[in-house]
Design a protein around this motif. Structure first.
Motif, PDB file in Angstrom:
ATOM      1  N   ALA A   1       0.862  -1.028   0.084  1.00  0.00           N
ATOM      2  CA  ALA A   1      -0.106  -0.147  -0.181  1.00  0.00           C
ATOM      3  C   ALA A   1       0.815   1.216   0.069  1.00  0.00           C
ATOM      4  O   ALA A   1       2.034   1.449   0.605  1.00  0.00           O
ATOM      5  CB  ALA A   1      -0.891  -0.002   1.150  1.00  0.00           C
ATOM      6  N   PHE A   2       0.276   2.400  -0.368  1.00  0.00           N
ATOM      7  CA  PHE A   2       0.894   3.372  -0.681  1.00  0.00           C
ATOM      8  C   PHE A   2      -0.081   4.555   0.106  1.00  0.00           C
ATOM      9  O   PHE A   2      -1.187   4.564  -0.551  1.00  0.00           O
ATOM     10  CB  PHE A   2       1.334   3.974  -1.993  1.00  0.00           C
ATOM     11  CG  PHE A   2       1.863   5.405  -1.973  1.00  0.00           C
ATOM     12  CD1 PHE A   2       3.338   5.522  -1.611  1.00  0.00           C
ATOM     13  CD2 PHE A   2       1.180   6.644  -2.213  1.00  0.00           C
ATOM     14  CE1 PHE A   2       3.771   6.890  -1.752  1.00  0.00           C
ATOM     15  CE2 PHE A   2       1.738   7.928  -2.308  1.00  0.00           C
ATOM     16  CZ  PHE A   2       2.970   7.981  -1.966  1.00  0.00           C
ATOM     17  N   ILE A   3       0.049   5.314   0.951  1.00  0.00           N
ATOM     18  CA  ILE A   3      -0.654   6.310   1.561  1.00  0.00           C
ATOM     19  C   ILE A   3      -0.206   7.818   1.572  1.00  0.00           C
ATOM     20  O   ILE A   3       0.807   8.021   1.865  1.00  0.00           O
ATOM     21  CB  ILE A   3      -0.838   6.031   3.119  1.00  0.00           C
ATOM     22  CG1 ILE A   3      -1.408   4.521   3.377  1.00  0.00           C
ATOM     23  CG2 ILE A   3      -1.757   6.833   3.753  1.00  0.00           C
ATOM     24  CD1 ILE A   3      -1.497   3.967   4.734  1.00  0.00           C
ATOM     25  N   TRP A   4      -1.137   8.435   0.912  1.00  0.00           N
ATOM     26  CA  TRP A   4      -0.748   9.932   0.687  1.00  0.00           C
ATOM     27  C   TRP A   4      -1.231  10.445   2.059  1.00  0.00           C
ATOM     28  O   TRP A   4      -2.192  10.341   2.657  1.00  0.00           O
ATOM     29  CB  TRP A   4      -1.835  10.544  -0.339  1.00  0.00           C
ATOM     30  CG  TRP A   4      -1.370  10.279  -1.814  1.00  0.00           C
ATOM     31  CD1 TRP A   4      -1.759   9.454  -2.702  1.00  0.00           C
ATOM     32  CD2 TRP A   4      -0.240  10.878  -2.725  1.00  0.00           C
ATOM     33  NE1 TRP A   4      -1.225   9.492  -4.029  1.00  0.00           N
ATOM     34  CE2 TRP A   4      -0.246  10.347  -3.749  1.00  0.00           C
ATOM     35  CE3 TRP A   4       0.795  11.889  -1.944  1.00  0.00           C
ATOM     36  CZ2 TRP A   4       0.996  10.395  -4.778  1.00  0.00           C
ATOM     37  CZ3 TRP A   4       1.847  12.019  -3.113  1.00  0.00           C
ATOM     38  CH2 TRP A   4       1.784  11.446  -4.253  1.00  0.00           C
ATOM     39  N   GLY A   5      -0.187  11.198   2.449  1.00  0.00           N
ATOM     40  CA  GLY A   5      -0.331  12.004   3.605  1.00  0.00           C
ATOM     41  C   GLY A   5      -0.869  13.527   3.540  1.00  0.00           C
ATOM     42  O   GLY A   5      -0.828  14.277   4.313  1.00  0.00           O
ATOM     43  N   GLY A   6      -1.152  13.714   2.219  1.00  0.00           N
ATOM     44  CA  GLY A   6      -1.404  15.044   1.856  1.00  0.00           C
ATOM     45  C   GLY A   6      -0.626  15.549   0.743  1.00  0.00           C
ATOM     46  O   GLY A   6       0.403  15.318   0.516  1.00  0.00           O
ATOM     47  N   ASP A   7      -1.155  16.695  -0.064  1.00  0.00           N
ATOM     48  CA  ASP A   7      -0.228  17.276  -1.182  1.00  0.00           C
ATOM     49  C   ASP A   7       0.117  16.185  -2.227  1.00  0.00           C
ATOM     50  O   ASP A   7       1.160  16.371  -2.544  1.00  0.00           O
ATOM     51  CB  ASP A   7       0.946  18.183  -0.522  1.00  0.00           C
ATOM     52  CG  ASP A   7       0.393  19.461   0.337  1.00  0.00           C
ATOM     53  OD1 ASP A   7      -0.959  19.977   0.226  1.00  0.00           O
ATOM     54  OD2 ASP A   7       1.038  19.761   0.924  1.00  0.00           O
ATOM     55  N   ALA A   8      -0.833  15.507  -2.602  1.00  0.00           N
ATOM     56  CA  ALA A   8      -0.673  14.428  -3.767  1.00  0.00           C
ATOM     57  C   ALA A   8      -0.410  15.197  -5.127  1.00  0.00           C
ATOM     58  O   ALA A   8       0.462  15.013  -5.833  1.00  0.00           O
ATOM     59  CB  ALA A   8      -1.784  13.677  -3.735  1.00  0.00           C
TER      60      ALA A   8
END
Length: 140
Positions: free
Chosen positions: A32-39
């Motif tokens: 999995a890859f999780i965006w923590g914001g500002d993608a």
């Protein structure tokens, strides 16, 4: 194969700049890859405001017409596309995803921004919990 015990986090990605890290991320074989914001950076720097010294950047907020365009540009990145095709990708929005530098709940297009993030960028179904929150303007 993919490691079920490996999750990668990322943030602060600009769709208009070179993105050399996707290859390294793919080599980690995470599940999995999780965006923590500002993608993406939906807001745009349009120059400097010289009415003050030192000059400050002039930032133009994004409008709903731009959200899908910007997310589709990121999705067109060949290496990022491989991440999407091989890992579960999800995350949250931050100010630049919203479309406004330091944007928050007062940002006028927060609903449209969140809907584009969930539906266009993450490809989640309209009946998902995240899509329902986005439609209500509650953020994701």
């Amino acid at each position: 194969g993919l490691s079920p015990n490996r999750i990668i986090f990322g943030s602060c990605n600009n769709q208009d700049f070179e993105q050399p890290l996707w290859k390294n991320i793919l080599e980690r074989n995470a599940s999995a890859f999780i965006w923590g914001g500002d993608a993406v950076y939906a807001d745009r720097n349009t120059g400097l405001d010289w009415s003050t010294f030192p000059p400050k950047p002039k930032i133009e907020e994004a409008t709903p017409e731009l959200f899908d365009v910007i997310y589709k540009k990121q999705l067109a990145n060949e290496e990022y596309r491989k991440v999407v095709e091989t890992m579960h990708v999800f995350g949250t929005v931050d100010d630049h995803d919203y479309g406004a530098n330091n944007g928050d709940i007062r940002y006028q297009y927060k609903r449209e921004s969140a809907m584009a993030y969930v539906e266009t960028f993450l490809g989640m179904p309209k009946d998902s919990i995240m899509a329902k929150r986005a439609t209500q303007g509650l953020g994701v």
